[in-house]
Motif scaffolding. Structure first.
Motif, short mmCIF file in Angstrom:
data_model
loop_
_atom_site.label_atom_id
_atom_site.label_comp_id
_atom_site.label_asym_id
_atom_site.label_seq_id
_atom_site.Cartn_x
_atom_site.Cartn_y
_atom_site.Cartn_z
N THR A 519 47.34 30.12 45.13
CA THR A 519 46.60 30.65 46.27
C THR A 519 47.19 31.98 46.69
O THR A 519 48.40 32.12 46.80
CB THR A 519 46.67 29.68 47.47
N TRP A 520 46.33 32.97 46.88
CA TRP A 520 46.81 34.26 47.36
C TRP A 520 45.94 34.72 48.52
O TRP A 520 44.81 34.28 48.67
CB TRP A 520 46.85 35.30 46.23
N ALA A 521 46.50 35.58 49.33
CA ALA A 521 45.77 36.07 50.51
C ALA A 521 46.04 37.55 50.68
O ALA A 521 47.12 38.05 50.36
CB ALA A 521 46.20 35.31 51.76
N SER A 522 45.04 38.24 51.23
CA SER A 522 45.20 39.68 51.45
C SER A 522 44.31 40.12 52.60
O SER A 522 43.46 39.37 53.09
CB SER A 522 44.80 40.46 50.19
N LYS A 523 44.52 41.35 53.01
CA LYS A 523 43.58 41.97 53.93
C LYS A 523 42.21 42.04 53.26
O LYS A 523 42.12 42.15 52.03
CB LYS A 523 44.03 43.40 54.27
N LYS A 524 41.17 42.02 54.04
CA LYS A 524 39.84 42.21 53.47
C LYS A 524 39.76 43.60 52.86
O LYS A 524 40.35 44.55 53.35
CB LYS A 524 38.76 42.05 54.54
N GLY A 525 39.03 43.69 51.78
CA GLY A 525 38.89 44.98 51.12
C GLY A 525 39.65 45.05 49.81
O GLY A 525 39.44 45.96 49.03
N TYR A 526 40.51 44.07 49.56
CA TYR A 526 41.22 44.02 48.29
C TYR A 526 40.49 43.08 47.33
O TYR A 526 40.08 41.99 47.72
CB TYR A 526 42.66 43.55 48.48
N LYS A 527 40.36 43.51 46.10
CA LYS A 527 39.71 42.69 45.08
C LYS A 527 40.75 42.31 44.04
O LYS A 527 41.41 43.18 43.48
CB LYS A 527 38.56 43.45 44.42
N TYR A 528 40.87 40.99 43.78
CA TYR A 528 41.84 40.53 42.80
C TYR A 528 41.41 39.16 42.32
O TYR A 528 41.00 38.31 43.12
CB TYR A 528 43.24 40.44 43.42
N THR A 529 41.47 38.93 41.02
CA THR A 529 41.14 37.63 40.46
C THR A 529 42.43 36.87 40.16
O THR A 529 43.23 37.32 39.34
CB THR A 529 40.33 37.78 39.15
N PRO A 530 42.67 35.75 40.84
CA PRO A 530 43.89 34.99 40.59
C PRO A 530 43.96 34.50 39.15
O PRO A 530 42.94 34.21 38.52
CB PRO A 530 43.77 33.80 41.55
N ARG A 531 45.16 34.42 38.62
CA ARG A 531 45.39 34.02 37.24
C ARG A 531 45.99 32.61 37.19
O ARG A 531 46.78 32.24 38.05
CB ARG A 531 46.34 35.00 36.56
N THR A 532 45.64 31.85 36.14
CA THR A 532 46.21 30.51 36.00
C THR A 532 47.71 30.56 35.72
O THR A 532 48.42 29.59 35.97
CB THR A 532 45.52 29.73 34.88
N ASP A 533 48.19 31.70 35.18
CA ASP A 533 49.62 31.82 34.91
C ASP A 533 50.39 32.29 36.14
O ASP A 533 51.57 32.61 36.05
CB ASP A 533 49.89 32.74 33.72
N GLU A 534 49.72 32.36 37.30
CA GLU A 534 50.26 32.66 38.62
C GLU A 534 50.85 34.06 38.75
O GLU A 534 51.48 34.42 39.73
CB GLU A 534 51.30 31.63 39.08
N ARG A 535 50.64 34.92 37.75
CA ARG A 535 51.21 36.26 37.81
C ARG A 535 50.37 37.18 38.68
O ARG A 535 49.15 37.08 38.72
CB ARG A 535 51.31 36.86 36.41
N THR A 536 51.04 38.06 39.39
CA THR A 536 50.36 39.16 40.06
C THR A 536 50.51 40.39 39.17
O THR A 536 51.62 40.80 38.83
CB THR A 536 50.99 39.45 41.43
N ILE A 537 49.39 40.94 38.76
CA ILE A 537 49.38 42.18 37.97
C ILE A 537 48.67 43.21 38.83
O ILE A 537 47.45 43.15 39.02
CB ILE A 537 48.63 42.00 36.63
N VAL A 538 49.41 44.15 39.39
CA VAL A 538 48.81 45.11 40.32
C VAL A 538 47.75 45.96 39.64
O VAL A 538 46.83 46.44 40.29
CB VAL A 538 49.91 45.99 40.97
N MET A 539 47.83 46.09 38.33
CA MET A 539 46.79 46.80 37.58
C MET A 539 45.42 46.17 37.77
O MET A 539 44.40 46.81 37.54
CB MET A 539 47.14 46.80 36.09
N ASP A 540 45.36 44.90 38.15
CA ASP A 540 44.09 44.19 38.33
C ASP A 540 43.62 44.21 39.77
O ASP A 540 42.65 43.53 40.12
CB ASP A 540 44.23 42.74 37.87
N LEU A 541 44.29 44.97 40.64
CA LEU A 541 43.99 44.92 42.07
C LEU A 541 43.37 46.22 42.55
O LEU A 541 43.85 47.30 42.20
CB LEU A 541 45.29 44.62 42.83
N LYS A 542 42.31 46.10 43.33
CA LYS A 542 41.65 47.29 43.88
C LYS A 542 41.49 47.16 45.38
O LYS A 542 41.23 46.08 45.90
CB LYS A 542 40.28 47.51 43.23
N ALA A 543 41.64 48.29 46.06
CA ALA A 543 41.38 48.35 47.49
C ALA A 543 40.07 49.09 47.70
O ALA A 543 39.87 50.17 47.14
CB ALA A 543 42.52 49.08 48.20
N ASN A 544 39.18 48.51 48.49
CA ASN A 544 37.89 49.17 48.75
C ASN A 544 38.07 50.35 49.70
O ASN A 544 38.96 50.34 50.54
CB ASN A 544 36.90 48.18 49.36
#
Length: 544
Positions: A519-544
């Protein structure tokens, strides 16, 4: 007009207008590469040395900075990274074609020799990656952009294993005294523990262990930055769950990849925040010292209760995992029947069914094993590594108490916990007799937990590296080794399922608890698809 006309006149007026216009422009500008994301998780990376610790959050930080030959995709597929392509030229030989034009953060060019150096460094003690790539016999640069890897016989999961081996600059490592990794477990340190020089999309600009780590976008990165729009990352570890959630809701942090289950609905109710979830491939389980003549933390002297399978089975039946799911995990877990999570090759749904919660049967089994009055022991547990780890341990300890096993819980930060949990060799008792642990199948295969947790400990072969309870069964060893040499994925999966059935379903070499929900949480406006391997890859994150 007077003073105002003098101040705003001429060049001053132009400068002021330019500043105002720039500020207005920036306030409406699309945030492409204008964003700083403040990211928090309970514990920090244990080290920046990419080979010193094989631990999830440590790898997570490394992945922002370092890269490997290949990398896991969001569905655990193998994707090219520093290697553009590869070919298995024989059963024990792989040839990798290395990407051209790649530079390290210090501006030096990546060569195949850097990759050969990194693989050889990772498989040399005291690196914590030795057992992961024990099958690699040699890694040799045959040209500036060609690498040859030879293995001890066929290794069908070599690519999966290489996703966790990061590449360092050979010249930089040697210049800074880091030709080999350092012994983190023994409390050593090195220049490479607090400095990094990778080829990845972000560079580290500030490192204060357990306080903050700052990254900035690597403008010279060879890859495609269009997948994200983050210019800077500020990693701010916050151990306390309540403090971390408060920081998120107040705007002090933007994103966390670890959300306490008791706060999920609270964050969801905030109009300025979003929560996303996905199942993890991590299994939480109990490890037990089955090999020592006597447990370190028990009142039973002269024998080891865990050496008797009936005791291990009694403890299994004492666990009401539905109650843990509903009351402690708030629905954010799945009770586990085996050690292999769903979606991992070797997982079989028909075997992944827990036997019933039956405390009366537990008491009967304990009496049959010679412990009608139970016994005392210590349950050791981290308090900043797994979801609700300390609370889960305390709730499960109460269930053990009901069958006569008085389990006192001792919790500690993961940096202390894993050092102590790893103490003890093949001929000496582990410091911890009973411990709560977790294992994520980073390779996407059941061979990962089976080889590490349930194969007989054999340091020379890199088997049983995390078998802290020293469980041993020759039948399991034989099947695991056969699976590791089986190229066909379906046939290998069947062997892995068979080994799991014996090691967990019959022997109870470990006691499975549950699979975590990511489970992950962020401010609204961030787009990120959680991974089954639980890793955060900032390359996959966008701010609107």
């Amino acid at each position: 007009m007077g003073l105002l006309s003098n101040f705003y006149g001429g060049n001053n007026m132009k400068k002021t207008l330019n500043i105002v216009l720039s500020m207005l422009f920036m306030s409406f500008l699309s945030p492409a590469f204008a964003n700083t994301i403040k990211w928090s998780m309970p514990g920090d990376s244990l080290t920046l040395d990419p080979h010193a610790q094989n631990e999830g959050p440590t790898h997570m930080v490394s992945r922002q900075v370092y890269e490997g030959l290949v990398t896991p995709g969001i569905n655990m597929e193998i994707l090219p990274q520093l290697a553009e392509s590869w070919d298995a030229t024989s059963a024990d030989t792989w040839v990798f074609n290395i990407r051209k034009g790649v530079k390290f953060h210090d501006g030096s060019d990546l060569k195949a020799s850097d990759i050969a150096f990194s693989i050889n460094r990772a498989k040399t003690a005291p690196s914590d990656m030795v057992d992961l790539i024990k099958s690699i016999k040699s890694a040799t640069a045959t040209g500036d952009h060609t690498l040859e890897i030879k293995t001890e016989g066929p290794n069908p999961i070599l690519l999966n294993q290489l996703t966790q081996i990061f590449v360092m600059s050979e010249s930089w490592a040697k210049a800074n005294g880091c030709e080999v990794s350092y012994n983190w477990d023994a409390g050593e340190t090195s220049y490479c523990a607090s400095n990094a020089n990778g080829t990845g999309p972000f560079k580290i600009t500030l490192r204060e262990q357990d306080v903050r780590t700052h990254f900035k976008r690597n403008k010279s990165w060879w890859g495609d930055h269009s997948t994200h729009n983050i210019e800077k990352i500020e990693l701010l570890p916050i151990k306390n769950d309540a403090t971390r959630v408060a920081a998120l809701l107040s705007g002090e942090i933007d994103y966390t990849n670890v959300v306490p289950v008791q706060d999920i609905e609270r964050i969801k109710s905030s109009s300025g925040h979003i929560v996303k979830m996905t199942p993890q491939n991590r299994t939480i389980f109990f490890g037990m010292d089955q090999g020592s003549a006597e447990l370190n933390s028990s009142n039973i002297k002269g024998k080891n209760p865990f050496a008797d399978k009936r005791v291990r089975l009694a403890m299994y039946h004492a666990l009401d995992m539905d109650a843990i799911k509903d009351k402690v995990m708030r629905g954010q877990s799945v009770p586990a029947g085996i050690i292999t999570a769903p979606g991992v090759n070797g997982h079989t749904p028909e075997r992944d069914q827990r036997m019933p919660y039956d405390p009366e049967l537990s008491k009967k089994l304990l009496a049959e094993a010679g412990y009608p009055d139970g016994f005392e022991l210590t349950l050791d547990c981290p308090n900043d590594r797994y979801i609700n780890d300390a609370k889960v341990a305390e709730a499960l300890a109460q269930m053990f108490n009901r069958i006569g096993i008085e389990a006192s819980v001792e919790t500690m930060t993961k940096a202390v916990y894993f050092k102590r949990a790893s103490r003890g060799g093949p001929n000496e008792s582990p410091e911890f007799s009973f411990m709560l642990l977790g294992w994520g199948a980073g390779s996407g295969e059941a061979s990962s937990p089976l080889k590490a947790l349930l194969h007989t400990f054999d340091k020379s072969k890199g088997l049983g590296a995390a078998n802290r309870g020293r469980h041993s069964d020759p039948r399991v060893d034989e099947i695991i080794q056969k699976a590791l040499a089986t190229v066909d994925s379906d046939a290998r999966g069947k062997l892995l399922a068979e080994a799991t059935e014996i090691a967990v379903g019959e022997n109870f070499g470990v006691i499975p608890v549950h699979y975590q929900q990511n489970t992950w949480a962020s401010k609204k406006g961030y787009k990120y698809t959680p991974r089954t391997d639980e890793r955060t890859i900032v390359m996959d994150l966008k701010a609107n």
